[in-house]
Design a protein around this motif. Sequence first.
Motif, short mmCIF file in Angstrom:
data_model
loop_
_atom_site.label_atom_id
_atom_site.label_comp_id
_atom_site.label_asym_id
_atom_site.label_seq_id
_atom_site.Cartn_x
_atom_site.Cartn_y
_atom_site.Cartn_z
N UNK A 9 -16.74 0.52 -12.32
CA UNK A 9 -15.48 0.98 -11.74
C UNK A 9 -14.82 -0.16 -10.97
N UNK A 10 -13.76 -0.75 -11.52
CA UNK A 10 -13.12 -1.90 -10.84
C UNK A 10 -12.53 -1.56 -9.48
N UNK A 11 -12.15 -0.30 -9.25
CA UNK A 11 -11.62 0.07 -7.93
C UNK A 11 -12.71 -0.08 -6.87
N UNK A 12 -13.94 0.31 -7.19
CA UNK A 12 -15.05 0.15 -6.24
C UNK A 12 -15.24 -1.33 -5.90
N UNK A 13 -15.19 -2.18 -6.89
CA UNK A 13 -15.39 -3.61 -6.65
C UNK A 13 -14.23 -4.20 -5.87
N UNK A 14 -13.03 -3.75 -6.15
CA UNK A 14 -11.86 -4.20 -5.38
C UNK A 14 -12.01 -3.79 -3.92
N UNK A 15 -12.47 -2.56 -3.69
CA UNK A 15 -12.67 -2.09 -2.32
C UNK A 15 -13.77 -2.88 -1.63
N UNK A 16 -14.84 -3.22 -2.34
CA UNK A 16 -15.89 -4.05 -1.76
C UNK A 16 -15.32 -5.38 -1.27
N UNK A 17 -14.45 -5.96 -2.07
CA UNK A 17 -13.83 -7.23 -1.69
C UNK A 17 -12.96 -7.04 -0.45
N UNK A 18 -12.18 -5.97 -0.39
CA UNK A 18 -11.33 -5.71 0.78
C UNK A 18 -12.18 -5.54 2.03
N UNK A 19 -13.25 -4.76 1.93
CA UNK A 19 -14.13 -4.53 3.07
C UNK A 19 -14.78 -5.84 3.50
N UNK A 20 -15.25 -6.63 2.54
CA UNK A 20 -15.86 -7.92 2.85
C UNK A 20 -14.89 -8.82 3.58
N UNK A 21 -13.67 -8.91 3.08
CA UNK A 21 -12.66 -9.77 3.72
C UNK A 21 -12.36 -9.30 5.13
#
Length: 193
Positions: free
Chosen positions: A59-71
């Motif tokens: 699920x690319x949305x999950x990975x995008x959210x992981x990046x946002x949270x990490x940043x």
Amino acid sequence: MKIALLMFFLPVFLSVQAQDKDRPAYRIFTKAGKEVRYQKMMRELENSEVILFGETHDNPICHWLELQVTQDLYRQNDSLVLGMEMFEADNQLILDEYLAGTIQEKHLTDEAKVWKNYATDYQPIVEFAKAHGLKVIATNIPRRYASLVYSRGLEALDSLPETARQWIAPLPVEVDLTLPAYQEMKNSMGGHG
């Protein structure tokens, strides 16, 4: 204080809907089903030592959210440590060499057992870590040992030499397979658990 962001299952549920103005691609819910705004979630996470991030691997949305949270976590704490189950523990050296700039990305993708969606879903977070000097820990057991457990059970790990055991949890691994979560997983896998 170090914060570790480990990317695997946590009872936070995401649904793909345009709702929240600051992160419009999803909605976040607690395990009790209560909706939580992104900024509130981030305030709750800022004092955490370990954060487990649930994802659906494709699920690319999950990975995008992981990046946002990490940043966003990085802005609060530049000593962030990331753990990624997409990397197997015996690939740690390759991952470290890439993050340090010793080897090229081609070597990482050719030699580490990266998943087919690495370029779209995992590469952005790896590149963020590389650009900011963050440690990334390969948290998954090597496939050959997971396969061994699958075919012969946890006790099969006892037969591994010490050199192989460095890539797995300390033995004996104690697991209560009668717990409801394990039973649900086993049932969802059509008896292949």
